[in-house]
Motif scaffolding. Structure first.
Motif, PDB file in Angstrom:
ATOM      1  N   LEU A 155      -6.030  -8.453   0.057  1.00  0.00           N
ATOM      2  CA  LEU A 155      -6.279  -7.939  -1.291  1.00  0.00           C
ATOM      3  C   LEU A 155      -7.463  -8.650  -1.953  1.00  0.00           C
ATOM      4  N   ASN A 205       3.446  -2.015  -0.923  1.00  0.00           N
ATOM      5  CA  ASN A 205       4.793  -2.175  -1.479  1.00  0.00           C
ATOM      6  C   ASN A 205       5.569  -0.864  -1.455  1.00  0.00           C
ATOM      7  N   GLY A 236       2.124  -4.029  -8.147  1.00  0.00           N
ATOM      8  CA  GLY A 236       0.710  -3.809  -7.892  1.00  0.00           C
ATOM      9  C   GLY A 236      -0.211  -4.115  -9.051  1.00  0.00           C
ATOM     10  N   THR A 243       2.940 -12.613   2.581  1.00  0.00           N
ATOM     11  CA  THR A 243       2.188 -12.413   1.343  1.00  0.00           C
ATOM     12  C   THR A 243       0.907 -13.243   1.300  1.00  0.00           C
ATOM     13  N   GLU A 248       0.343  -8.090 -10.725  1.00  0.00           N
ATOM     14  CA  GLU A 248       0.017  -9.140  -9.755  1.00  0.00           C
ATOM     15  C   GLU A 248      -1.461  -9.107  -9.394  1.00  0.00           C
ATOM     16  N   GLU A 249      -2.038  -7.933  -9.280  1.00  0.00           N
ATOM     17  CA  GLU A 249      -3.469  -7.866  -8.973  1.00  0.00           C
ATOM     18  C   GLU A 249      -4.311  -8.348 -10.144  1.00  0.00           C
ATOM     19  N   HIS A 284      -2.210  -2.726  -2.870  1.00  0.00           N
ATOM     20  CA  HIS A 284      -0.954  -3.422  -3.146  1.00  0.00           C
ATOM     21  C   HIS A 284       0.151  -2.393  -3.408  1.00  0.00           C
ATOM     22  N   MET A 309      -1.314 -10.861   3.078  1.00  0.00           N
ATOM     23  CA  MET A 309      -1.560  -9.718   2.200  1.00  0.00           C
ATOM     24  C   MET A 309      -2.481 -10.119   1.053  1.00  0.00           C
TER      25      MET A 309
END
Length: 172
Positions: free
Chosen positions: A93, A114, A24, A86, A27-28, A110, A89
């Motif tokens: 996001l 997950n 989370g 993804t 990656e964000e 996220h 997703m």
């Protein structure tokens, strides 16, 4: 037997929490904070709404392609299906990031996604899905991606013009 079940269940919660945090936050920061932020700043469209949508799609595609790296753990079919999901997703996001002009909301989303998926199904996708036909799994992946995209579009509805993130990035 009861304590063994409790031990496995608490281990699954720890695993889900760890995966939620490990995926989370970085990656964000990378895909919404850096990639999407850079696309929003550098793509040149006269129409602000088009710039936002194209930026979201490109960032979502890059997020999906990033997950191709999971091929070393799962087979090609599992990774391909994961990449479809993804993308959806990533779209959700990215729209949350644009809508709320904050990286915190996509991080929390996220993490939650997950955490929930790992809590329910564990970390391996290839063994659980091997019993179903690829066509069914593909339809499932497309439905999940469509669900994420629809929610993302609802988040963006009425928020493409005079967008707070665009103002925050000083792009007007």
């Amino acid at each position: 037997m009861g304590s063994s079940l409790i031990g496995k269940s608490s281990q699954r919660v720890i695993e889900a929490f760890t995966i939620g945090i490990i995926a989370g936050i970085p990656e964000e920061y990378l895909f919404r904070g850096i990639v999407l932020g850079s696309l929003l700043k550098n793509l040149k469209f006269k129409n602000q709404s088009r710039r936002i949508i194209v930026s979201i799609i490109i960032a979502s595609l890059l997020f999906s392609l990033y997950h191709f790296g999971n091929i070393r753990y799962d087979g090609f079919q599992s990774v391909f299906l994961q990449m479809i999901q993804t993308f959806g997703m990533g779209f959700l996001l990215a729209t949350a990031y644009v809508r709320y002009a904050s990286i915190l909301i996509p991080i929390l989303l996220h993490f939650s996604i997950n955490f929930g998926v790992t809590l329910v199904s564990g970390t391996s996708t290839s063994t659980a899905s091997s019993h179903l036909s690829f066509a069914i799994l593909l339809i499932d992946a497309l439905i999940v991606a469509a669900f994420y995209i629809i929610i993302g579009m609802l988040l963006l509805r009425n928020h493409l013009k005079n967008n707070p993130l665009i103002k925050k990035l000083d792009l007007d």
